[in-house]
Design a protein around this motif. Sequence first.
Motif, PDB file in Angstrom:
ATOM      1  N   PHE A  12      -1.225  -5.692   1.692  1.00  0.00           N
ATOM      2  CA  PHE A  12      -0.818  -4.317   1.991  1.00  0.00           C
ATOM      3  C   PHE A  12      -1.677  -3.323   1.217  1.00  0.00           C
ATOM      4  O   PHE A  12      -2.096  -2.285   1.736  1.00  0.00           O
ATOM      5  N   LYS A  13      -1.945  -3.656  -0.034  1.00  0.00           N
ATOM      6  CA  LYS A  13      -2.792  -2.782  -0.846  1.00  0.00           C
ATOM      7  C   LYS A  13      -4.231  -2.772  -0.314  1.00  0.00           C
ATOM      8  O   LYS A  13      -4.914  -1.744  -0.363  1.00  0.00           O
ATOM      9  N   GLN A  14      -4.690  -3.916   0.214  1.00  0.00           N
ATOM     10  CA  GLN A  14      -6.026  -3.985   0.790  1.00  0.00           C
ATOM     11  C   GLN A  14      -6.110  -3.088   2.025  1.00  0.00           C
ATOM     12  O   GLN A  14      -7.115  -2.389   2.243  1.00  0.00           O
ATOM     13  N   ALA A  15      -5.052  -3.089   2.839  1.00  0.00           N
ATOM     14  CA  ALA A  15      -5.024  -2.224   4.027  1.00  0.00           C
ATOM     15  C   ALA A  15      -5.011  -0.753   3.629  1.00  0.00           C
ATOM     16  O   ALA A  15      -5.676   0.089   4.249  1.00  0.00           O
ATOM     17  N   THR A  16      -4.236  -0.441   2.577  1.00  0.00           N
ATOM     18  CA  THR A  16      -4.205   0.927   2.064  1.00  0.00           C
ATOM     19  C   THR A  16      -5.584   1.347   1.584  1.00  0.00           C
ATOM     20  O   THR A  16      -6.031   2.476   1.830  1.00  0.00           O
ATOM     21  N   LYS A  61      -9.709   7.546  -5.870  1.00  0.00           N
ATOM     22  CA  LYS A  61      -8.473   6.780  -5.940  1.00  0.00           C
ATOM     23  C   LYS A  61      -8.655   5.398  -5.323  1.00  0.00           C
ATOM     24  O   LYS A  61      -8.075   4.411  -5.799  1.00  0.00           O
ATOM     25  N   ALA A  62      -9.447   5.308  -4.269  1.00  0.00           N
ATOM     26  CA  ALA A  62      -9.716   4.015  -3.651  1.00  0.00           C
ATOM     27  C   ALA A  62     -10.417   3.089  -4.636  1.00  0.00           C
ATOM     28  O   ALA A  62     -10.150   1.883  -4.677  1.00  0.00           O
ATOM     29  N   ASP A  63     -11.325   3.644  -5.452  1.00  0.00           N
ATOM     30  CA  ASP A  63     -12.007   2.837  -6.464  1.00  0.00           C
ATOM     31  C   ASP A  63     -10.999   2.267  -7.466  1.00  0.00           C
ATOM     32  O   ASP A  63     -11.099   1.107  -7.881  1.00  0.00           O
ATOM     33  N   SER A  71      -0.992  -1.405 -10.542  1.00  0.00           N
ATOM     34  CA  SER A  71      -1.186  -1.333 -11.988  1.00  0.00           C
ATOM     35  C   SER A  71       0.038  -1.862 -12.729  1.00  0.00           C
ATOM     36  O   SER A  71      -0.070  -2.588 -13.723  1.00  0.00           O
ATOM     37  N   SER A  72       1.237  -1.506 -12.233  1.00  0.00           N
ATOM     38  CA  SER A  72       2.475  -1.969 -12.856  1.00  0.00           C
ATOM     39  C   SER A  72       2.606  -3.485 -12.760  1.00  0.00           C
ATOM     40  O   SER A  72       2.955  -4.161 -13.733  1.00  0.00           O
ATOM     41  N   MET A  73       2.313  -4.043 -11.570  1.00  0.00           N
ATOM     42  CA  MET A  73       2.382  -5.490 -11.390  1.00  0.00           C
ATOM     43  C   MET A  73       1.427  -6.206 -12.341  1.00  0.00           C
ATOM     44  O   MET A  73       1.790  -7.177 -13.000  1.00  0.00           O
ATOM     45  N   ASN A  74       0.200  -5.716 -12.402  1.00  0.00           N
ATOM     46  CA  ASN A  74      -0.800  -6.365 -13.248  1.00  0.00           C
ATOM     47  C   ASN A  74      -0.419  -6.314 -14.720  1.00  0.00           C
ATOM     48  O   ASN A  74      -0.693  -7.240 -15.477  1.00  0.00           O
ATOM     49  N   GLU A 112      -7.643  -2.556  -9.249  1.00  0.00           N
ATOM     50  CA  GLU A 112      -6.346  -3.198  -9.468  1.00  0.00           C
ATOM     51  C   GLU A 112      -6.195  -4.412  -8.551  1.00  0.00           C
ATOM     52  O   GLU A 112      -5.615  -5.439  -8.946  1.00  0.00           O
ATOM     53  N   ILE A 113      -6.695  -4.326  -7.321  1.00  0.00           N
ATOM     54  CA  ILE A 113      -6.605  -5.439  -6.378  1.00  0.00           C
ATOM     55  C   ILE A 113      -7.380  -6.643  -6.900  1.00  0.00           C
ATOM     56  O   ILE A 113      -6.934  -7.789  -6.780  1.00  0.00           O
ATOM     57  N   ARG A 114      -8.547  -6.401  -7.489  1.00  0.00           N
ATOM     58  CA  ARG A 114      -9.338  -7.513  -8.028  1.00  0.00           C
ATOM     59  C   ARG A 114      -8.574  -8.229  -9.148  1.00  0.00           C
ATOM     60  O   ARG A 114      -8.587  -9.466  -9.227  1.00  0.00           O
TER      61      ARG A 114
END
Length: 237
Positions: free
Chosen positions: A186-190, A205-207, A118-121, A212-214
Amino acid sequence: MSKRTFPSHLLLFISILAGCSTTGVLPPEQKRSAIEQEQIAQCKKNVPDQDRVQKEAVTTGCITTMVAWRAIGQNNPAALICMVGGGTGFLLGESIAERKCAYLTEEERLNGEIAHASSMNSKFAIYSLQSKKDLALYEKQIKTLAAQRQAEAANSAEQEKLKQSLAKQLAKERQTIKQVQDEQRFKQATLQEARQQAKQASVEKADKLEAEIRILQKNIRQMQEAASKLQDYSDLL
């Protein structure tokens, strides 16, 4: 007395910087013991240099931009926003290796990666704005040199400096893209591990992390497009 107004991009810049001033990704749910704090600090200290995020001095990009801007006849560089701490450090903060030191449980890792994504985005708005200004500056410089070359007044030394600047900028962009792609994987693996837990809290939380990954994937594509333009400019020289 009339109220003073600020440009919208400056308000955006200030608001994002305020959100970047905190340390760490997420506060721990419970206070760390002295032993745990020492273990985390020691872990981060032992991270190899090649696994750290390389950060630049805050003023370097600003000074370079102002000098280049004036060199092509622009006397008002104040409108340019200088990247804070260099693109890579600005976007990523700590590297994956450094951040993993602070995760003592899978729950903390999931919470941490949601917050970090979220911070990166949220920072990509500033990163994208600076990238567009950099591309416009390079394009203007190239057109100026092209005009000089047509008039047989091209300065080979200036052209070589521009080629070197473009090459350096392109290398930095590619390095940043690689590190952001590492973050995305890494986030995808998490996310996949959270999905496997099949707990209600983890599912929610996964949702959030998946959303955020998208967004992060979209931002990566924009970075790749900017790098492609830099390569085109370099080829023109």
